[in-house]
Design an enzyme around this catalytic site. Structure first.
Site, mmCIF file in Angstrom:
data_model
loop_
_atom_site.group_PDB
_atom_site.id
_atom_site.type_symbol
_atom_site.label_atom_id
_atom_site.label_comp_id
_atom_site.label_asym_id
_atom_site.label_seq_id
_atom_site.Cartn_x
_atom_site.Cartn_y
_atom_site.Cartn_z
ATOM 1 N N GLY A 35 21.510 5.280 57.452
ATOM 2 C CA GLY A 35 22.040 6.111 56.383
ATOM 3 C C GLY A 35 22.967 7.157 56.988
ATOM 4 O O GLY A 35 23.722 6.874 57.920
ATOM 5 N N CYS A 36 22.912 8.373 56.491
ATOM 6 C CA CYS A 36 23.751 9.463 56.984
ATOM 7 C C CYS A 36 23.516 9.697 58.471
ATOM 8 O O CYS A 36 22.383 9.907 58.901
ATOM 9 C CB CYS A 36 23.434 10.744 56.206
ATOM 10 S SG CYS A 36 24.195 12.220 56.881
ATOM 11 N N PHE A 37 24.599 9.677 59.257
ATOM 12 C CA PHE A 37 24.396 9.823 60.701
ATOM 13 C C PHE A 37 23.989 11.234 61.104
ATOM 14 O O PHE A 37 23.459 11.437 62.189
ATOM 15 C CB PHE A 37 25.589 9.334 61.516
ATOM 16 C CG PHE A 37 26.954 9.865 61.169
ATOM 17 C CD1 PHE A 37 27.153 11.054 60.497
ATOM 18 C CD2 PHE A 37 28.084 9.139 61.540
ATOM 19 C CE1 PHE A 37 28.418 11.529 60.199
ATOM 20 C CE2 PHE A 37 29.373 9.603 61.263
ATOM 21 C CZ PHE A 37 29.531 10.800 60.576
#
Length: 202
Positions: A35-37
């Site tokens: 998902g969001c890094f």
């Protein structure tokens, strides 16, 4: 003069041999998309044996993409992290365990409110051993019905990784008061740290 040169030669040989006898630290790399890094980076930075986490993009067809372009969902890239680690301190198996705790691998092309193929769950393997282990754990977790739904994590060969812009690096530590960090990353990070409390850096 010859005596001095001879002495220096012997001394240099001793110094060289002493350095040669010290085992060099051999690092390895795991590349995960959860998902969001920003979230991925914040979690894996906590683990003992992880030397560095680099946020970037992998799995797509556009070279050197910008964050804004990846956000359009047209590059094929996923937000991912290169996790540089010391195998003498943490194994790839342990990193895989962290991967499956760090996010919900049953959500297709999303994590929470972050929606799009750039937020997909993926393991980019660097060699046959990493591929085999990733596939083994996915099969085992699905067989044991560890999650309510089947795992949709992609297991694909690592081909290229493009580092994200500098402001994305070490994002949570530098922007902890930002709303996304405070209300999304922080609660997830606390849950992650509780699970891996014996594996955290001091």
């Amino acid at each position: 003069m010859k005596k001095i040169i001879c002495s220096l030669t012997v001394l240099l040989a001793v110094v060289f041999n002493s350095y040669a006898s010290v085992p060099k630290k051999v690092l390895d790399t795991a590349t995960f998309a959860t998902g969001c890094f920003w979230c991925t980076e914040a979690k894996f930075q906590q683990l003992k044996g992880v030397e560095k986490v680099i946020s970037g993009f992998s799995g797509g067809h556009v070279a050197n993409p910008s964050y804004e372009l990846v956000c359009t969902g047209t590059t094929g890239h996923a937000e991912a992290c290169n996790i540089i680690y010391d195998p003498a301190k943490i194994s790839y198996d342990e990193l895989l365990a962290a991967f499956f705790v760090a996010h919900d691998p049953t959500q297709l092309n999303r994590q929470g409110n972050d929606v799009g193929t750039q937020y997909r769950s993926a393991i980019f393997y660097h060699n046959a051993a990493q591929k085999q282990k990733a596939q083994y754990y996915i099969s085992k977790l699905n067989t044991e019905k560890a999650y309510k739904n089947p795992i949709v994590t992609q297991v694909v060969m690592y081909k290229a990784f493009y580092k994200a812009e500098d402001y994305h690096q070490n994002y949570f530590n530098q922007n902890g008061e930002q709303p996304y960090c405070k209300y999304v990353i922080q609660p997830e990070l606390e849950k992650f740290k509780k699970v891996f409390k014996d594996k955290l850096k001091q």
